[in-house]
Design an enzyme around this catalytic site. Sequence first.
Site, PDB file in Angstrom:
ATOM      1  N   GLY A 114       0.782  -1.238   0.000  1.00 14.18           N
ATOM      2  CA  GLY A 114       0.000   0.000   0.000  1.00 14.18           C
ATOM      3  C   GLY A 114       0.807   1.278   0.000  1.00 14.18           C
ATOM      4  CB  SER A 115       4.354   2.186  -0.505  1.00 15.59           C
ATOM      5  OG  SER A 115       4.719   1.777  -1.803  1.00 15.59           O
ATOM      6  CG  ASN A 116       2.547   3.069  -5.780  1.00 15.28           C
ATOM      7  OD1 ASN A 116       2.997   4.091  -6.271  1.00 15.28           O
ATOM      8  ND2 ASN A 116       3.158   1.904  -5.861  1.00 15.28           N
ATOM      9  CG  MET A 124      -0.184  -8.182  -6.711  1.00 19.27           C
ATOM     10  SD  MET A 124       0.717  -7.495  -8.142  1.00 19.27           S
ATOM     11  CE  MET A 124       2.186  -6.838  -7.375  1.00 19.27           C
ATOM     12  NE  ARG A 125      -7.605 -11.602  -6.261  1.00 20.18           N
ATOM     13  CZ  ARG A 125      -7.389 -12.901  -6.204  1.00 20.18           C
ATOM     14  NH1 ARG A 125      -7.441 -13.630  -7.289  1.00 20.18           N
ATOM     15  NH2 ARG A 125      -7.117 -13.488  -5.050  1.00 20.18           N
ATOM     16  CG  ASN A 182      -1.509  -1.352 -13.315  1.00 22.36           C
ATOM     17  OD1 ASN A 182      -1.535  -1.466 -12.079  1.00 22.36           O
ATOM     18  ND2 ASN A 182      -0.724  -2.101 -14.077  1.00 22.36           N
ATOM     19  CG  HIS A 229       4.217  -2.856 -15.002  1.00 20.13           C
ATOM     20  ND1 HIS A 229       3.803  -4.050 -14.465  1.00 20.13           N
ATOM     21  CD2 HIS A 229       5.369  -3.108 -15.678  1.00 20.13           C
ATOM     22  CE1 HIS A 229       4.662  -4.990 -14.810  1.00 20.13           C
ATOM     23  NE2 HIS A 229       5.613  -4.453 -15.545  1.00 20.13           N
TER      24      HIS A 229
HETATM   25  C1  GAR Z   1       4.611  -1.477  -6.942  1.00 21.58           C
HETATM   26  O1  GAR Z   1       5.983  -1.545  -7.231  1.00 21.58           O
HETATM   27  C2  GAR Z   1       3.794  -1.596  -8.209  1.00 21.58           C
HETATM   28  O2  GAR Z   1       4.382  -0.956  -9.302  1.00 21.58           O
HETATM   29  C3  GAR Z   1       3.777  -3.086  -8.403  1.00 21.58           C
HETATM   30  O3  GAR Z   1       3.591  -3.598  -7.109  1.00 21.58           O
HETATM   31  C4  GAR Z   1       4.153  -2.715  -6.158  1.00 21.58           C
HETATM   32  C5  GAR Z   1       3.089  -2.372  -5.139  1.00 21.58           C
HETATM   33  O4  GAR Z   1       3.646  -1.675  -4.050  1.00 21.58           O
HETATM   34  N1  GAR Z   1       2.730  -3.484  -9.291  1.00 21.58           N
HETATM   35  C6  GAR Z   1       2.844  -4.497 -10.130  1.00 21.58           C
HETATM   36  O5  GAR Z   1       3.825  -5.197 -10.208  1.00 21.58           O
HETATM   37  C7  GAR Z   1       1.626  -4.725 -10.995  1.00 21.58           C
HETATM   38  N2  GAR Z   1       1.887  -5.751 -11.949  1.00 21.58           N
HETATM   39  P1  GAR Z   1       2.696  -0.932  -3.015  1.00 21.58           P
HETATM   40  O6  GAR Z   1       1.667  -1.955  -2.513  1.00 21.58           O
HETATM   41  O7  GAR Z   1       3.620  -0.524  -1.894  1.00 21.58           O
HETATM   42  O8  GAR Z   1       2.053   0.244  -3.685  1.00 21.58           O
END
Ligand code: GAR
Length: 207
Positions: free
Chosen positions: A12-14, A90-91, A107, A109
């Site tokens: 959940g950092s984003n 992640m789905r 999204n 990535h």
């Molecule tokens: C992030 O690095 C995001 O770009 C990646 O998962 C991480 C989530 O971090 N997403 C993917 O790989 C999507 N295919 P977060 O939960 O701390 O935001």
Amino acid sequence: KTVIGVLASGRGSNMQAIVDAIEAGRLDAKVGVVISDNPEANVLKRMAGSDIPAVCIDRRQFVSRQDFEAAVAEELNVRHVELVVLAGFMRILSPYFIDRFAGKIMNIHPSLLPAFPGENAQQQALNYGAKVSGCTVHFVDEGMDTGPIILQEAVPVQEDDTVETLSDRILHAEHILYPRAIALYCEKRLIVEGRRVHIIEKSEGLQ
Ligand code: GAR
């Protein structure tokens, strides 16, 4: 204010970066709901004590993907969400869900798409021997990480990088890029023309 709904499966950092950008006045939006498909997700713990509604919709409690997605869509509609933001969700969403929110799902990535789509993008970049990677914010279409690109940021791969150090460096860029992309959407400055997303300059008259 544009109401956004955040879908997140993990840390959940984003999500946090988006909330922080709103609080700092860099993003004029409101988070209407945070939804996680995973009851153990740290993103739900982060939301404790916040006044933003956080909901777990556990995939395992639904027989089919469509039932699960219908429940997610219903929650987003109840909260009047106008933009769906995938933040470490992640789905893979089915065409059924994507059609319901056509052009309104973003999204992030952790690579410079179209390089290294799918899982473990940072490991893929290391394995390939890339000297530069980065992150991409894109609209979601029915493919895997294939939708029209909104913003990208390059991040160098360093000689001694591990997947952890590279992921951290990319994540730092993600936290700046994602709120910026969402702000462009909220300011109605994104025009999608086929695969290309044009960004309208901020006009002098507007602030
Ligand atoms: C992030 O690095 C995001 O770009 C990646 O998962 C991480 C989530 O971090 N997403 C993917 O790989 C999507 N295919 P977060 O939960 O701390 O935001």
